[in-house]
Every structure is written in structure tokens, then in C-alpha cells.
Design a protein around this motif. Sequence first.
Motif, PDB file in Angstrom:
ATOM      1  N   MET A 329       1.205  -1.191   0.266  1.00  0.00           N
ATOM      2  CA  MET A 329      -0.137   0.106  -0.139  1.00  0.00           C
ATOM      3  C   MET A 329       0.510   1.486   0.748  1.00  0.00           C
ATOM      4  SD  MET A 329      -2.822  -0.712   2.744  1.00  0.00           S
ATOM      5  CE  MET A 329      -3.846   0.218   2.451  1.00  0.00           C
ATOM      6  N   ASP A 335       4.819  -5.058   0.962  1.00  0.00           N
ATOM      7  CA  ASP A 335       4.899  -5.715   2.276  1.00  0.00           C
ATOM      8  C   ASP A 335       4.753  -7.246   1.724  1.00  0.00           C
ATOM      9  OD1 ASP A 335       3.807  -3.254   3.948  1.00  0.00           O
ATOM     10  OD2 ASP A 335       2.162  -4.083   2.542  1.00  0.00           O
ATOM     11  N   THR A 379      -3.038  -7.150   9.193  1.00  0.00           N
ATOM     12  CA  THR A 379      -2.396  -6.280   9.417  1.00  0.00           C
ATOM     13  C   THR A 379      -0.898  -5.835   8.955  1.00  0.00           C
ATOM     14  OG1 THR A 379      -2.154  -7.126  11.733  1.00  0.00           O
ATOM     15  CG2 THR A 379      -3.904  -5.627  10.773  1.00  0.00           C
ATOM     16  N   THR A 407      -4.899  -2.596   7.630  1.00  0.00           N
ATOM     17  CA  THR A 407      -5.032  -2.521   5.777  1.00  0.00           C
ATOM     18  C   THR A 407      -6.486  -2.547   5.198  1.00  0.00           C
ATOM     19  OG1 THR A 407      -4.871  -4.638   5.359  1.00  0.00           O
ATOM     20  CG2 THR A 407      -2.958  -4.302   5.905  1.00  0.00           C
TER      21      THR A 407
END
Length: 810
Positions: A329, A335, A379, A407
Motif C-alpha cells: 500500500m 509488504d 495487518t 490495511t
Amino acid sequence: MPTDTTTVATTRDETPRPPAVTHEQMGATPRVRTVTGLLADGAARTPGAELLRFGDASWTYAQADASSSRLAHRLIEAHGVTPGDRVAIMLPNVAQWPLTWFAVLKAGAVTVPVNSAYRAADLAFVLRDSGTRVIVTDAERLPLVRDVVSRDAALTGIRILDVADAADANFPATAPDVAITPDTLANLQYTSGTTGFPKACMLTHDYWTRIAWGCAGAAGLGGDDVLLTAQPFSYMDPQWNTVLALTAGAPLVVLPRFSASGFMADVRRHRVTFCYVLGSMPTLLFKQPPAADDRDNHLRAVFCSAIPAALHAQLEDRWGVPWRELYGMTESGIDLISPLDDAAAVGSGSIGRPMPTKRVRIVDADGAEVPAGTPGELTVSGAPMMLGYWNRPEETARTLRDGWLHTGDLAVADERGEIRLVGRIKDMVRRGGENVASAEVEAALETDDRVVASAVVPEPDDVLGEEVKAFVQLAAGGTGDRATAEAIITRVAERLARFKVPRYVEFVADFPRTPSERVSKPALEARAAEAPGTTFDLRDRTTSGASASSDPAAEHVLVEVIRDTAVITLRRPAKLNALTVEMRLRLAALIREYGTGERVRGIVITGTGRAFSAGEDLGAPPTTFAEMRETFETFHDVTRAVIETKVPVVAAINGIAVGGASEITLCCDARLGTPQTEYFQPENARGLTISNASSVLLTRIVRNHAMRMVLGSERIGAEEALRIGLLDQIVEPDDLLDRAIDLVRAWTPEGGNNTALHLALLRPSSDEIERAFVLEDAAADASWNSGAFTAGIEGFWSAKKPAGPTGENR
């Protein structure tokens, strides 16, 4: 900024070089932790190496370093930029975008990327919210930027810098002496986030360098590689791709835009070895016809967000290269990522494994980790991570809790730890690569008096993944037909970027609501699935009878408020501002919207170029009786809209006013012209009938001259028009708009006035106009049924001269 570039060969040194970051080093701290430091390091070690490639032109490290240093000095010395100041960049994909980014960072300032497709409302919001001091843009966007800045008192101090201005060539080519650390704020990167209006993620130099370092290690990139990006530079992807190029020591090829038909040809031409795509791009690429040279490329890896699971294996087989999923993101960078050697990920729907510097948890509503196989919110914690949302501490606290980024995506992990997305908590639409916040679109919809409430939801789409759909509840008496849907969406298109504008509209009588009176979108979608209503697909809002034109009316009929006056401009100069049915619908809607007197003191209608308007667009004539009736009715409706307003309506006639367009000016309370103004009503000479109540309005204004104008089809120049009363005044072209606005203001004195009462007395009555409409409609029907109408159009085209160099009708 300098424009000199050096053309370089695309051949590379064939001596194999090790990757800049090994797989084992992915979790380590980057060797250089600032973007400016990476550029300086590359310029010192390999000054002549290629860094950026735009088409066939190239920028070396030395050129990019010197150019950005000069601009940095100019920002500081000429524009007063100090560390921490915000500098906006509103440019398309040109070399000046990354060079300006480097310059802003060298000045210690903070970059505010602005989507180059933004319209006035979006741009004004970002400039206000960020506290921008300087905006860098180009000639195409200068009028918009200047207009937005001049109209908002909060923005009047913003300095505007045109990239075509080469004044920075006189400044030093060495970086200014400004302290920059990994924790220095680099960007305010706007994202729609979860819900609500766009929020700016505060991103540091460390954020950008860590993304690039990790991706370089994951893909094994080095000096032998060639990278490519095709997304707009205002998004984060081309920016981290630029830092990736600096990290790997590899050139970055920048395409002007993504083109599915030309993408792989560019990959081959530039000998690209790595690229990142997202959203609808894989599907659009796969839909291109297979070619014998599909595998004739140098690609080693393609990273992608949202690879269609069903196409994954076919994508790899077709181009002969691994495609791997990447999840992240704007708030947190990268991530999760699928390793290149993870063949088991192909087609599994897995979004990858955590980067070495990240941890992920899937949690329930209370923040407790859920067992394998149970959906929950994904998360993320670790580095990189945004500092928070600019000026939004409450939003930051909701999203970043105890070091974990929530998120809003719903995910599930299997027994092996593989993670798949199964939905989302976020109330937004992911249209291709764009995140569209439902709340922002709903707010735009609900500024329309016709709309009581709205709810925006995603609609599945084979190409874009999702499209924007709006459920709309109309005010009492509203008609839920296509014309209403188009009028509402046309108004929304003024306020939002094009990708945010709903494609689908469905009218509802009411909304299911939660106990807190919020619209329950799950219940709404379930109800729509069980008992679907009529959904209007507005993707192809074409003119009636015109299959070739898909230009939205919003681009041809513009409105802006200047000195408390709504200026409506017909802007279709290549067609002499010829009016389509859709343009007339929009024109009438705008006149009604601003004619209440609640927002402006009056209305001015004018045109762009050398014509006020050429009247009906005979390039798309009606071909059926129903279309002919719609043509006349939409002209009638413009007249009704003007007559019903409570404010003065002034025609600023900048050039030729033909047929129905000249008749529109007759509805107005005053007509100002220029020496180039010319009235022409050629309908009778062409075998066409006239519309818009000229039988009433023209005789009221010009008395006995009406016969020679209508039956004789005589051209009436500006001086003659002034003499007989068609014009009230002739002014110079540069003064026309100001004089029209002055007239509106003079007729609407401050502190209360009786203007609306006088207008009602001075204008023809609605009954008088409607009686004329009845007679004209009967004449139009007779003309259609006799064949004279169609013969008239054919006669017009047979007598028409070839188009001019800009395509206008002569």
C-alpha cells in the motif's frame, strides 16, 4: 529546466555483473538511505551511465544530477523554498517529472505529486490540504492551475513554475548545501485510502530507499538490467521504480502512458528485463492477439499486483517469464512478495510472503489473531512505513495501531502460511490501478439538488476488475430515466477526475439503513441482486444518432464562477461549437443549476474560438422521428431554462451564431458582441425548420426584420445587428467577457434588489413560449414527414466546402 538530452544506444555491456542487492541482503539496511544520496553516488561513480530514458532520448546520471541541482537552487533562491515547504508537481510522464522530484528533495522540500488529469476541484483540494507553496506544471495545465489559484483566496500566494521556462540554467550545477537525512520527509503522497476524501501519506527518504532495496534483492537486479514503467508519475509506482533504478544502477524506461497494444513492442525495443504492472494491465495485455514474437524479449521477471489467478500460468507461458505477485500500500510500501523460484504460487491466488523487514497478522475485529482458514483483516508492521497521514491525527490513529497498519483488506492464510485476499473492509472501488473512495463520489453526487442520497459500490468488470456504480435516491418528483442519470453524472464529472465518475447508475426509492442510519451497502447489494432495477450504463454516452462520437458533454460545455457570475462556455472549436443533444441537455441543466440565484448573481453564455456556436450538429443529424423530436425538445428546454431563471442571463457572442445557437442568444436578457459577431439563420434556405421559439423572440426583438432573417436567410453582421437590436453593445474581443460580467453585476446591486421581479415582467411569459413551441413542433413534424427536413440536411452537406485545416465546418 534544461531540455538538452543525449541519445544513447540501447546495447548493454555484455560482461555479467552481480546484482546490486543479493537475496540474502533484502532485510539489511540500504547502503545509501536518501534518494538524493543515491543520485549523488551514481553521478560520482558512473556519471556517463544512463539513468532515465524517455522514447529515444536519455538522461545520464551527470545530466540528471546537474539539471536537478540547478532547479533546486532556483527553487531556493528565486522562489524562497525552505526545508519542509511543499512543492507540487503536476506533469505528465516527461523527463521533467523525476528531475523536478530530485530538485525538490535536494532543496529539502516535500514533493506533492498531483495527477495531471485532475480537474479544478481535485487540484484545489490537494493544494489547500497540503499547504503547497510552489507548483511546477506545463503549458497545457497552466490555464487550469492559474484559474484555480486565482479563484481561491487561500491559494493566491502559490508560485507557479512553468517547466518550459529555462531560467534555472543560470544556477549552480552542484547540489545546494541542505542537510537531508533518511528521516527527512520526501513526499505527501495522496491516496484515497479507506473512505473519505484523499489523504496524504507522509513518506520519508528512508521509505523510498527501503522499497527499492528490497525489490532489487527480490528480483536480483543489477547493472545489466533495463527497467520499465508505464504508470503516471504522480502515482508512487514510477517513483519507487526510479529509486529502484538508482539502487540497481540500471536505466529506467518511462512510457508516456500504458498501451496494451504497444507495451510488449516497447519491452522488446528497449530490451527491458524487468517491469511492474498492476490492476487491469495483465488482463488487457493478455487480450491482445497472440503474436509469433511474444517470447522474443529479454524479460527476466514481471512483478504485478492482482495477477488474475486463472490467467497466471498462461501469462507466464505466453511471454516466457515468471510473473510474481507483490502486495503493498502507499502507507507501507511493499509488504509481501512471491519469490521468483516459487513456481507453486502460479495460479494459487497467493499474494506472497512477508518481506524480511515486515511482519503480517490476520486479526479479528478485536485485534486477536485468527486461526488458519479464518478470514480476518490483514495487518502489517515493520519498515518502511509512512509517518502518518498529513494533518489527520485521528485517521492516523485509526490506521496505525500499536505499530500495526490496518490495511482494511480481508485475507485468509492456509496451513502453509500462504495468504490470499478474500475481500475488504474498505469502502472503495478499485478501478484498474485506481482507488476510488466511495464517500468522495457520494459527496459529489449529493451536491445535486435532484439527489436525496446515494451509495457508491463496486461493480465487477472483466477488464478493470471493478467499475463505479452509484445507487441514487431522487428528490420528490424526480424522474428516474436515462436523461436524469446523464445529467447527474455530467455534473459529477465537473468535480471529479474521470476515473472516479460512475459508469453505472441505478435509481432506488429508498436505502436500507443500519441502526446508526448509515446506508447498509451489503443489504443494498443483496436487495439489488434479488430484485434488480434498471441500471443505466453511461460508458458510451454518445449523441443521439451519432455512433462515431463519444466525447462527453462535460468536455464541451464548461462552467466556472468568475466574480460571482457563472460563465458557461461552449468549447468545441473544431466544430465551431456545434451543439449535440447531450450538450444541450447539459447547457439547460447548468442554466437551471445556477439560475436559482442561490450561488451566483447571474449567468454569461459564450463560446470558444471564432464561433459562439454553429447551432445543431449536422454531422450527427437525427435519423428517426424520435430523434428529430428529441432534437427540437432539447432546444426548447434551453429556452425554458433561461426564461425560468431568477438571475440575468447574458450572451457574450464572440463570433458567428448560427441557427438554433443564434436563437439561444435571443432568449437571453442581453446580447453583447464583438466586431466579429455575425448572425446567420440558414434553415429556410436549406429546407430545414427552425426551433427554440424564434417566432416569438425574434419578432419581439427585431420587429419587421424577422422576415428577412428567417425567410431570406440573410447574414447579419455586428453593426447591423446593433442597429436593429440583436446586439445591445459591441466591444473588443479581449473585453467581451469582463463587460458581460460587469453587466450582470450592474443589474444585481448589492444589499437586496428586485431583479427577479423585473425579469419576470420583462421576459415573454412561459405560456407565450409554450404556444410557440406547439406551433413549431407541428411545423417540424410536417417538415419531417414531407421529407424536407432530410433533404435539407443532404443539401447542406452537398453544398458544404471541404473542412479547414483544423476540421471546422466552413
